[in-house]
Design a protein around this motif. Structure first.
Motif, mmCIF file in Angstrom:
data_model
loop_
_atom_site.group_PDB
_atom_site.id
_atom_site.type_symbol
_atom_site.label_atom_id
_atom_site.label_comp_id
_atom_site.label_asym_id
_atom_site.label_seq_id
_atom_site.Cartn_x
_atom_site.Cartn_y
_atom_site.Cartn_z
ATOM 1 N N ILE A 196 0.412 -1.080 -0.011
ATOM 2 C CA ILE A 196 -0.364 0.003 0.114
ATOM 3 C C ILE A 196 0.854 1.084 -0.036
ATOM 4 O O ILE A 196 1.678 1.516 0.967
ATOM 5 N N HIS A 197 0.778 2.142 -1.111
ATOM 6 C CA HIS A 197 1.295 3.246 -1.013
ATOM 7 C C HIS A 197 0.380 4.533 -0.388
ATOM 8 O O HIS A 197 -1.050 5.144 -1.506
ATOM 9 N N SER A 198 1.058 5.402 -0.312
ATOM 10 C CA SER A 198 0.404 6.318 0.148
ATOM 11 C C SER A 198 0.403 7.888 -0.969
ATOM 12 O O SER A 198 1.170 8.291 -1.770
ATOM 13 N N ASN A 199 -0.375 8.347 -1.858
ATOM 14 C CA ASN A 199 -0.707 8.890 -2.603
ATOM 15 C C ASN A 199 -0.980 10.807 -2.055
ATOM 16 O O ASN A 199 -0.049 11.495 -2.758
ATOM 17 N N LEU A 200 -0.776 11.518 -0.407
ATOM 18 C CA LEU A 200 -0.644 12.171 0.236
ATOM 19 C C LEU A 200 0.374 12.623 0.173
ATOM 20 O O LEU A 200 0.598 13.682 0.183
ATOM 21 N N TRP A 201 1.296 11.844 0.547
ATOM 22 C CA TRP A 201 2.541 11.377 1.100
ATOM 23 C C TRP A 201 3.596 10.742 0.903
ATOM 24 O O TRP A 201 3.971 9.383 0.750
ATOM 25 N N PRO A 202 3.650 11.040 -0.312
ATOM 26 C CA PRO A 202 4.390 10.590 -1.782
ATOM 27 C C PRO A 202 5.611 9.699 -0.826
ATOM 28 O O PRO A 202 6.743 10.508 -0.121
ATOM 29 N N GLY A 203 6.008 8.666 -0.646
ATOM 30 C CA GLY A 203 7.477 7.847 -0.559
ATOM 31 C C GLY A 203 7.420 7.544 0.591
ATOM 32 O O GLY A 203 7.780 6.387 1.269
ATOM 33 N N ALA A 204 5.796 7.657 1.101
ATOM 34 C CA ALA A 204 5.482 6.625 2.571
ATOM 35 C C ALA A 204 4.707 4.771 1.346
ATOM 36 O O ALA A 204 3.660 4.935 1.136
ATOM 37 N N HIS A 205 5.124 4.198 1.884
ATOM 38 C CA HIS A 205 5.468 2.847 1.967
ATOM 39 C C HIS A 205 4.437 2.015 3.182
ATOM 40 O O HIS A 205 5.823 1.729 4.149
ATOM 41 N N ALA A 206 3.563 1.081 2.901
ATOM 42 C CA ALA A 206 3.474 -0.240 3.868
ATOM 43 C C ALA A 206 3.263 -1.637 3.249
ATOM 44 O O ALA A 206 2.776 -1.053 2.142
ATOM 45 N N PHE A 207 3.591 -2.610 3.813
ATOM 46 C CA PHE A 207 3.828 -3.964 3.528
ATOM 47 C C PHE A 207 2.537 -4.919 4.585
ATOM 48 O O PHE A 207 2.935 -4.387 5.620
ATOM 49 N N ALA A 208 2.465 -5.678 4.498
ATOM 50 C CA ALA A 208 1.337 -7.055 4.975
ATOM 51 C C ALA A 208 1.296 -8.068 4.754
ATOM 52 O O ALA A 208 0.903 -8.416 3.807
ATOM 53 N N THR A 209 1.634 -9.236 5.381
ATOM 54 C CA THR A 209 1.861 -10.641 5.158
ATOM 55 C C THR A 209 1.750 -11.547 5.957
ATOM 56 O O THR A 209 2.270 -11.113 7.016
ATOM 57 N N GLY A 210 0.069 -12.410 6.032
ATOM 58 C CA GLY A 210 0.245 -13.171 7.974
ATOM 59 C C GLY A 210 0.471 -11.691 8.725
ATOM 60 O O GLY A 210 -0.689 -11.295 9.270
ATOM 61 N N LYS A 211 1.174 -11.770 10.037
ATOM 62 C CA LYS A 211 1.338 -11.733 10.841
ATOM 63 C C LYS A 211 2.486 -10.223 10.537
ATOM 64 O O LYS A 211 2.738 -9.748 11.991
ATOM 65 N N LYS A 212 3.059 -10.282 10.164
ATOM 66 C CA LYS A 212 4.128 -9.409 9.902
ATOM 67 C C LYS A 212 3.957 -8.122 8.602
ATOM 68 O O LYS A 212 2.733 -7.970 7.799
ATOM 69 N N PHE A 213 3.811 -6.757 9.696
ATOM 70 C CA PHE A 213 4.126 -5.305 8.333
ATOM 71 C C PHE A 213 5.364 -4.566 9.121
ATOM 72 O O PHE A 213 5.788 -4.591 10.442
ATOM 73 N N GLU A 214 5.230 -3.992 8.191
ATOM 74 C CA GLU A 214 5.546 -2.471 8.233
ATOM 75 C C GLU A 214 5.584 -1.188 7.431
ATOM 76 O O GLU A 214 5.006 -1.270 6.363
ATOM 77 N N ASN A 215 6.549 -0.147 8.283
ATOM 78 C CA ASN A 215 6.173 1.032 7.545
ATOM 79 C C ASN A 215 7.561 1.581 6.472
ATOM 80 O O ASN A 215 8.452 1.382 8.044
#
Length: 522
Positions: free
Chosen positions: A432-451
């Motif tokens: 998932i990528h932010s369009n309001l703050w270009p450069g902010a990203h996040a991922f998620a899979t199972g029980k793991k996620f990070e920004n």
């Protein structure tokens, strides 16, 4: 006597040899000797396909004759910035004495150092992040930060680009009481310097107060909105460095005034924390304060997590409602959300886990009209003081609000969600990528996620940025007879004025006497 005749061919040979014997002005060699050396080497070694390797033989011959002007005992030091940075980063990979034996004992111990290589693996699938070599250097730099401070949690926040240097940002949480000890040590050093300056200024101020008897205005500036200590935007502590291996610098806490001013300006970072921020409206601080304000704004708007990963504490749930909560705990029973549901266009399975910053510059609204004990004493003396109107409290979205409630940017959604791979969807992760703050990203899979954030620190603007216009020039006070300076009257005019006043006074006395006589006759 006849002169001997010269053979033209011999003359041409002599001219050609003289030309080949001309010495180079750069190296001091000539082509005749160089060709002789090359031919001698070819005849001695007799290599195969000599025409193909003749250039290499020529280069080797020249290289063998090279002599350095530098003393062979003392090597010439390369002063390039790359070599200087390599010398700094060399310490990250160096081991001290006895570390190999201690490492086996510390393997089972808990450490706040994150596994950046694992996060790098996932962010590579999302198409964002840093290269592996840079991630390893950042990882080693975070290790030095953990070794020098007593931290409970460490996270690589991201990278901010600058015109001269970049910033690597680390988000940390101290153990209980450790941060206060560091702050007390820093404040004690600063107070020692401030006390000396205050004494000097106090002596000068006493002399000025004795001489200065001018009246002081009754105007009182509006109250300054206080900052939130260890809460709201200042809940986490941030360290930055320009390159992995260079020292980490702790950023100061941000104030509401800095957050409000940061929303009105747009500046490129330079990479120097002490650089001034020249802007209008003026920013209250230098680049370290502006950087800290931008980090707080980006964190409040882009730090997200899957729905159900965090939950509110049951004890606080009874006391406070969702809008006033500022603490949450990790849900140990969280089993993860399917990737297909995480990339749903509604984004209802993602939530914000950082408090929203109100227009006031705080996460919890502060009433500027609230009265202190000192103000009550002043009101007793001033009975006719007008009471200001009670302002309406500001409210924002509560903590753990789904992304589906985020406002759109024109006709563009605030977030973009997608799979890392449509060719092998069973092993893909949600990005998932932010369009309001270009450069902010996040991922998620199972029980793991990070920004993570990697960008210039600027918010997306639908319109072209234009700085605020300065206020209009104040109008001058209108001139009139009551403030216009009149010319001094002449002696003749003063005498005429006195005569006119005396006549008017005598006429008034005559009128009073006539009035009294008429009242007596009646």
């Amino acid at each position: 006597m006849d002169t001997p005749s010269i053979n033209p061919k011999e003359q041409e040979y002599a001219n050609a040899k003289a030309y080949l014997l001309q010495t180079s002005t750069e190296t001091g060699y000539n082509l005749y000797d160089h060709l002789s050396t090359c031919l001698t080497k070819i005849l001695d070694e007799r290599p195969e396909n000599v025409v193909d390797v003749f250039e290499d033989i020529s280069n080797h011959t020249k290289r063998a004759k090279f002599t350095s002007n530098v003393d062979t005992v003392q090597d010439k030091i390369d002063q390039s910035t790359e070599v200087a940075l390599a010398q700094v980063q060399r310490k990250l990979f160096a081991k001290g004495e006895g570390e190999e034996g201690d490492q086996e004992q510390d393997e089972d111990a808990e450490t706040p150092l994150p596994n950046l290589m694992e996060l790098c693996f996932y962010f590579e699938q999302a198409g964002v992040g840093l290269n592996r070599e840079e991630v390893i250097r950042v990882w080693m730099a975070l290790k030095t930060l953990v070794d020098t401070h007593n931290l409970q949690h460490v996270r690589f926040w991201g990278k901010l680009f600058g015109t001269e240097q970049n910033y690597y940002v680390a988000e940390v949480e101290y153990r209980e009481g450790d941060e206060e000890q560091e702050e007390e040590e820093e404040e004690s050093e600063e107070n020692a310097d401030e006390d000396q300056t205050e004494k000097e200024e106090g002596e000068e101020g006493e002399e000025e107060q004795e001489e200065d008897d001018t009246p002081k205005p009754d105007f009182k500036p509006p109250p300054v909105v206080p900052k939130e200590d260890k809460a709201g935007p200042n809940k986490k502590t941030y360290f930055v460095c320009n390159d992995p291996g260079k020292p980490w610098n702790k950023l100061p806490a941000c104030t509401p005034a800095q957050l409000l001013s940061g929303r009105q300006i747009k500046k490129f970072l330079t990479g120097r924390l002490d650089a001034p921020v020249v802007s209008f409206p003026p920013f209250p601080g230098n680049e370290s304060n502006y950087l800290r304000a931008q980090i707080a704004r980006i964190s409040a708007g882009t730090h997200i997590s899957p729905l159900g990963f965090y939950q509110f504490d049951e004890e606080e749930e009874e006391e406070e409602e969702g809008e006033g909560r500022d603490n949450f705990v990790e849900n140990l029973d969280f089993e993860g959300i399917p990737v297909k549901e995480l990339i749903d266009p509604t984004l209802s399975n993602w939530v914000h886990h950082v408090q929203h910053i109100l227009p006031q510059g705080r996460c919890v609204w502060w009433n500027p009209v609230q009265k202190n004990e000192d103000e009550f004493e002043d009101e007793e003396e001033e009975e006719e003081r007008e009471e200001p109107d009670e302002p309406e409290p500001e409210t924002g979205p509560p903590l753990l609000t789904p992304l589906s409630e985020d406002t759109e940017i024109g006709n563009m959604p605030p977030w973009t969600a997608k799979l890392s791979s449509h060719l092998i969807p069973q092993y893909a992760i949600a990005c998932i990528h932010s369009n309001l703050w270009p450069g902010a990203h996040a991922f998620a899979t199972g029980k793991k996620f990070e920004n993570v954030y990697i960008g210039w620190g600027h918010k997306y603007s639908q319109d072209n940025y234009s700085p605020a216009a300065p206020p209009a020039i104040l109008e001058e006070f209108p001139s009139g007879p009551e403030i216009t300076e009149a010319e001094d009257p002449t002696p003749e005019e003063e005498a005429a004025l006195r005569a006119a006043r005396q006549e008017a006074q005598e006429a008034a006395e005559d009128m009073e006497e006539e009035g009294e006589e008429n009242s007596d006759e009646d």
